[in-house]
Design a protein around this motif. Structure first.
Motif, mmCIF file in Angstrom:
data_model
loop_
_atom_site.group_PDB
_atom_site.id
_atom_site.type_symbol
_atom_site.label_atom_id
_atom_site.label_comp_id
_atom_site.label_asym_id
_atom_site.label_seq_id
_atom_site.Cartn_x
_atom_site.Cartn_y
_atom_site.Cartn_z
ATOM 1 N N HIS A 77 0.855 -1.186 0.000
ATOM 2 C CA HIS A 77 0.000 0.000 0.000
ATOM 3 C C HIS A 77 0.893 1.238 0.000
ATOM 4 N N CYS A 135 -4.438 5.984 -0.012
ATOM 5 C CA CYS A 135 -3.564 4.923 -0.508
ATOM 6 C C CYS A 135 -3.191 5.258 -1.942
ATOM 7 N N GLU A 188 -0.913 3.322 -3.810
ATOM 8 C CA GLU A 188 -0.428 2.165 -4.571
ATOM 9 C C GLU A 188 -1.653 1.331 -4.891
ATOM 10 N N TYR A 189 -1.839 1.000 -6.152
ATOM 11 C CA TYR A 189 -3.039 0.250 -6.518
ATOM 12 C C TYR A 189 -3.052 -1.091 -5.789
ATOM 13 N N CYS A 190 -4.127 -1.359 -5.024
ATOM 14 C CA CYS A 190 -4.163 -2.563 -4.194
ATOM 15 C C CYS A 190 -5.464 -3.341 -4.377
ATOM 16 N N HIS A 215 -9.277 -0.148 -3.741
ATOM 17 C CA HIS A 215 -8.159 0.805 -3.587
ATOM 18 C C HIS A 215 -8.609 2.254 -3.374
ATOM 19 N N MET A 232 -9.702 3.324 0.132
ATOM 20 C CA MET A 232 -8.760 3.119 1.244
ATOM 21 C C MET A 232 -8.277 4.478 1.757
#
Ligand code: CUA
Length: 178
Positions: free
Chosen positions: A125, A160, A162-164, A168, A171
């Motif tokens: 993340h 967030c 960072e692509y999660c 996403h 987040m």
């Protein structure tokens, strides 16, 4: 000439032209400048936090975070159903990143120095603190310890970056500074 025939001139056997040497030289010198600048920015850059990283596991980090939350929770934010935890001034705060929230909400005091510990329970993340634009990678298996001293009061959003996965964009977290 057909493209399936071998080329008559092999570029890697040709002598390096003067202009190529010039570009190689410029790239090398620029690389050296940027290398020195990394160290310079670490000391003088406004966005670069001094941080340390340690090996951990999601279980070990969660246990430390749960202990911190149990000892320091001051209330529960009703709209998010997430505990608000006051980090002792000069002390340690723990923040868990997981699919798809930041847990818990931290409350800090302006002008006090804190050590914020960050780790992920699952995937990579990105901790992005807005609007001050502080960015830290949050990686499972590593505990990042970031020293920070809030310089202004208010509500700060953690996004967030960072692509999660599918959640996403939801987040989001918060840090309160009093
Ligand atoms: Cu967590 Cu994107």
């Amino acid at each position: 000439m057909s493209s399936i025939l071998p080329p008559s001139r092999l570029w890697w056997k040709e002598p390096i032209a003067k202009t190529e040497w010039l570009w190689i030289g410029i790239a090398f010198v620029w690389g050296m400048i940027m290398f020195v600048m990394m160290i310079y920015w670490h000391i003088y850059g406004k966005q670069n936090l001094s941080n340390e990283a340690y090996k951990t596991s999601p279980e070990m980090f969660a246990a430390k975070a749960e202990k911190f939350i149990a000892e320091n929770t001051i209330r529960t934010e009703t709209d998010m159903d997430i505990p608000v935890v006051k980090v002792p001034p000069g002390g340690d705060g723990y923040l868990i990143a997981r699919l798809w929230n930041w847990y818990p909400i931290l409350e800090l005091e302006k002008g006090q120095e804190y050590k914020i510990h960050l780790s992920s329970m699952d995937y990579n993340h990105g901790f992005s603190l807005q609007p001050v634009n502080i960015n830290i990678q949050v990686i499972p298996g590593y505990e990042h310890v970031v020293k920070m001293t809030p310089t202004s009061t208010g509500t700060f959003a953690i996004v967030c970056n960072e692509y999660c996965g599918i959640g996403h964009h939801t987040m989001l977290g918060r840090i309160y500074v009093k």
